[in-house]
Design a protein around this motif. Structure first.
Motif, PDB file in Angstrom:
ATOM      1  N   ALA A  40       0.977  -1.247  -0.155  1.00  0.00           N
ATOM      2  CA  ALA A  40      -0.073  -0.007   0.070  1.00  0.00           C
ATOM      3  C   ALA A  40       0.805   1.217  -0.136  1.00  0.00           C
ATOM      4  O   ALA A  40       1.977   1.236   0.572  1.00  0.00           O
ATOM      5  CB  ALA A  40      -1.123  -0.043   1.347  1.00  0.00           C
ATOM      6  N   TYR A  42       0.604   5.429   1.177  1.00  0.00           N
ATOM      7  CA  TYR A  42      -0.125   6.612   2.100  1.00  0.00           C
ATOM      8  C   TYR A  42       0.545   8.025   1.540  1.00  0.00           C
ATOM      9  O   TYR A  42       1.887   8.166   1.302  1.00  0.00           O
ATOM     10  CB  TYR A  42      -0.140   6.149   3.179  1.00  0.00           C
ATOM     11  CG  TYR A  42      -0.799   4.739   3.707  1.00  0.00           C
ATOM     12  CD1 TYR A  42       0.147   3.685   3.823  1.00  0.00           C
ATOM     13  CD2 TYR A  42      -1.786   4.926   4.082  1.00  0.00           C
ATOM     14  CE1 TYR A  42      -0.512   2.418   4.082  1.00  0.00           C
ATOM     15  CE2 TYR A  42      -2.487   3.453   4.477  1.00  0.00           C
ATOM     16  CZ  TYR A  42      -1.924   2.225   4.502  1.00  0.00           C
ATOM     17  OH  TYR A  42      -2.396   1.219   4.720  1.00  0.00           O
ATOM     18  N   LEU A  52      -4.660   6.710   2.938  1.00  0.00           N
ATOM     19  CA  LEU A  52      -4.460   5.732   1.856  1.00  0.00           C
ATOM     20  C   LEU A  52      -4.807   6.116   0.621  1.00  0.00           C
ATOM     21  O   LEU A  52      -5.880   6.630   0.160  1.00  0.00           O
ATOM     22  CB  LEU A  52      -5.657   4.488   2.149  1.00  0.00           C
ATOM     23  CG  LEU A  52      -5.488   3.367   1.297  1.00  0.00           C
ATOM     24  CD1 LEU A  52      -4.165   2.582   1.372  1.00  0.00           C
ATOM     25  CD2 LEU A  52      -6.436   2.212   1.709  1.00  0.00           C
ATOM     26  N   TYR A  55      -3.586   0.507  -3.081  1.00  0.00           N
ATOM     27  CA  TYR A  55      -3.410  -0.875  -2.285  1.00  0.00           C
ATOM     28  C   TYR A  55      -3.399  -1.911  -3.438  1.00  0.00           C
ATOM     29  O   TYR A  55      -3.632  -1.685  -4.358  1.00  0.00           O
ATOM     30  CB  TYR A  55      -4.762  -1.075  -1.362  1.00  0.00           C
ATOM     31  CG  TYR A  55      -5.990  -1.114  -1.840  1.00  0.00           C
ATOM     32  CD1 TYR A  55      -6.888   0.043  -1.957  1.00  0.00           C
ATOM     33  CD2 TYR A  55      -6.728  -2.187  -2.170  1.00  0.00           C
ATOM     34  CE1 TYR A  55      -7.975   0.348  -2.447  1.00  0.00           C
ATOM     35  CE2 TYR A  55      -7.879  -1.981  -2.613  1.00  0.00           C
ATOM     36  CZ  TYR A  55      -8.604  -0.904  -2.786  1.00  0.00           C
ATOM     37  OH  TYR A  55      -9.738  -1.065  -3.263  1.00  0.00           O
ATOM     38  N   GLU A  61      -7.449   3.962  -4.032  1.00  0.00           N
ATOM     39  CA  GLU A  61      -8.512   3.942  -3.118  1.00  0.00           C
ATOM     40  C   GLU A  61      -9.624   4.962  -3.694  1.00  0.00           C
ATOM     41  O   GLU A  61      -9.283   5.805  -4.509  1.00  0.00           O
ATOM     42  CB  GLU A  61      -7.950   4.564  -1.781  1.00  0.00           C
ATOM     43  CG  GLU A  61      -8.958   4.816  -0.942  1.00  0.00           C
ATOM     44  CD  GLU A  61      -9.714   3.703  -0.161  1.00  0.00           C
ATOM     45  OE1 GLU A  61      -9.974   2.757  -0.715  1.00  0.00           O
ATOM     46  OE2 GLU A  61     -10.249   3.760   0.978  1.00  0.00           O
TER      47      GLU A  61
ATOM     48  N   CYS B  99      -8.552  -1.735  10.189  1.00  0.00           N
ATOM     49  CA  CYS B  99      -7.763  -2.636   9.249  1.00  0.00           C
ATOM     50  C   CYS B  99      -8.822  -3.688   8.754  1.00  0.00           C
ATOM     51  O   CYS B  99     -10.072  -3.969   9.515  1.00  0.00           O
ATOM     52  CB  CYS B  99      -6.984  -3.640  10.258  1.00  0.00           C
ATOM     53  SG  CYS B  99      -5.334  -3.192  10.066  1.00  0.00           S
ATOM     54  N   LYS B 100      -8.587  -3.709   7.487  1.00  0.00           N
ATOM     55  CA  LYS B 100      -9.499  -4.717   6.775  1.00  0.00           C
ATOM     56  C   LYS B 100      -8.606  -6.023   6.370  1.00  0.00           C
ATOM     57  O   LYS B 100      -7.877  -5.501   5.424  1.00  0.00           O
ATOM     58  CB  LYS B 100     -10.171  -3.994   5.432  1.00  0.00           C
ATOM     59  CG  LYS B 100     -11.239  -4.779   4.622  1.00  0.00           C
ATOM     60  CD  LYS B 100     -11.451  -3.963   3.482  1.00  0.00           C
ATOM     61  CE  LYS B 100     -12.682  -4.810   2.652  1.00  0.00           C
ATOM     62  NZ  LYS B 100     -12.921  -3.947   1.455  1.00  0.00           N
ATOM     63  N   LEU B 103      -4.952  -4.685   5.912  1.00  0.00           N
ATOM     64  CA  LEU B 103      -4.824  -3.565   4.996  1.00  0.00           C
ATOM     65  C   LEU B 103      -5.336  -2.231   6.028  1.00  0.00           C
ATOM     66  O   LEU B 103      -6.539  -2.337   6.422  1.00  0.00           O
ATOM     67  CB  LEU B 103      -5.509  -3.386   3.706  1.00  0.00           C
ATOM     68  CG  LEU B 103      -5.603  -2.047   3.019  1.00  0.00           C
ATOM     69  CD1 LEU B 103      -4.506  -1.506   2.567  1.00  0.00           C
ATOM     70  CD2 LEU B 103      -6.764  -2.152   1.875  1.00  0.00           C
ATOM     71  N   ASP B 105      -7.106   1.183   6.391  1.00  0.00           N
ATOM     72  CA  ASP B 105      -7.819   2.102   5.413  1.00  0.00           C
ATOM     73  C   ASP B 105      -8.269   3.322   5.935  1.00  0.00           C
ATOM     74  O   ASP B 105      -8.150   4.438   5.117  1.00  0.00           O
ATOM     75  CB  ASP B 105      -8.923   1.407   4.681  1.00  0.00           C
ATOM     76  CG  ASP B 105     -10.000   0.837   5.634  1.00  0.00           C
ATOM     77  OD1 ASP B 105     -10.864   0.171   4.994  1.00  0.00           O
ATOM     78  OD2 ASP B 105      -9.761   0.853   6.823  1.00  0.00           O
ATOM     79  N   TYR B 106      -8.541   3.659   7.349  1.00  0.00           N
ATOM     80  CA  TYR B 106      -8.925   4.581   7.772  1.00  0.00           C
ATOM     81  C   TYR B 106      -8.035   4.880   9.119  1.00  0.00           C
ATOM     82  O   TYR B 106      -7.982   3.867   9.876  1.00  0.00           O
ATOM     83  CB  TYR B 106     -10.286   4.798   7.927  1.00  0.00           C
ATOM     84  CG  TYR B 106     -11.331   4.861   6.912  1.00  0.00           C
ATOM     85  CD1 TYR B 106     -11.892   3.866   6.318  1.00  0.00           C
ATOM     86  CD2 TYR B 106     -11.503   6.097   6.322  1.00  0.00           C
ATOM     87  CE1 TYR B 106     -12.479   4.011   4.970  1.00  0.00           C
ATOM     88  CE2 TYR B 106     -12.525   6.350   5.124  1.00  0.00           C
ATOM     89  CZ  TYR B 106     -12.778   5.279   4.716  1.00  0.00           C
ATOM     90  OH  TYR B 106     -13.697   5.442   3.471  1.00  0.00           O
TER      91      TYR B 106
END
Lengths: 113, 117
Positions: A40, A42, A52, A55, A61, B99-100, B103, B105-106
């Motif tokens: 990923a 960022y 993000l 990925y 994203e 976390c997903k 990953l 993500d936020y």
């Protein structure tokens, strides 16, 4: 632990020009069973949390402008900003999520020339 | 929209403990994990560990084993990170993040923890 190495440490680019950031992992982050790279990207602006961008090494994203693109596989990856905008000034980090401990590159600071 | 709102800045003395909270909203809390990442002043990002909001399973960074505990309260959709035996090099901004899988993500807005005598 997987070590992530980014280059360059800093990058100065003119508005509208291309910016390229490299990221190398100490071992492959490509999972053979699904052919996905667990990598990923960022961006972090001063005083803000990371956000993000990319990925699976190359999937943007939702809401990320298409001037940002990711490429690469295995151990070598690239983030490209095709036409640098003023709002892209930030530190960019790559990160592997193939295995724990999750690890980040050291960051690349992108500035305007 | 997904939001992670963290508790406010803390100042602690060496040897003390700190507990940072992270309240989630805008998604089903138990369907994701929460990871904690810290960033020392002017430095990069360091992963501290992860907790499943579904069953409370944890995975901590080796260097913090024994000093860190991550928990969740599903009734309030809040995650917590406690760090004990604080040292000056624990001074950092602490982030929680959703976390997903693995990953991230936020991210939360961050909590500055200052360790100083």
């Amino acid at each position: 632990d997987i070590v992530m190495t980014q280059s360059p440490v800093s990058l100065t680019v003119s508005l509208g020009e291309r910016a390229t950031i490299n990221c190398k992992s100490s071992q492959s982050v490509l999972y053979s069973s699904n052919n996905k790279n667990y990598l990923a990207w960022y961006l972090q602006k001063p005083g803000q949390p990371p956000k993000l961008l990319i990925y699976w090494a190359s999937t943007r994203e939702s809401g990320v402008p298409d001037r940002f693109s990711g490429s690469g596989s295995g151990t070598d990856f690239t983030l490209t900003i095709s036409s640098l905008q003023a709002e892209d000034v930030a530190v960019y980090y790559c990160q592997q999520y193939y295995s724990t401990p999750l690890t980040f590159g050291g960051g690349t600071k992108v500035e305007i020339k | 929209q997904v939001q992670l709102v963290q508790s406010g800045a803390e100042v602690k003395k060496p040897g003390a403990s700190v507990k940072v909270s992270c309240k989630a909203s805008g998604y089903t809390f138990t369907s994701y994990g929460i990871t904690w990442v810290r960033q020392a002043p002017g430095q990069g990002l360091e992963w501290m560990g992860w907790i499943s909001a579904y069953n409370g399973n944890t995975n901590y960074a080796q260097k913090l084993q024994g000093r860190v505990t991550m928990t969740t309260d599903t009734s309030t959709s809040t995650a917590y990170m406690e760090l004990r035996s604080l040292r000056s090099d624990d001074t950092a901004v602490y982030y929680c993040a959703r976390c997903k899988g693995w990953l991230i993500d936020y991210w939360g807005q961050g909590t500055l923890v200052t360790v100083s005598s």
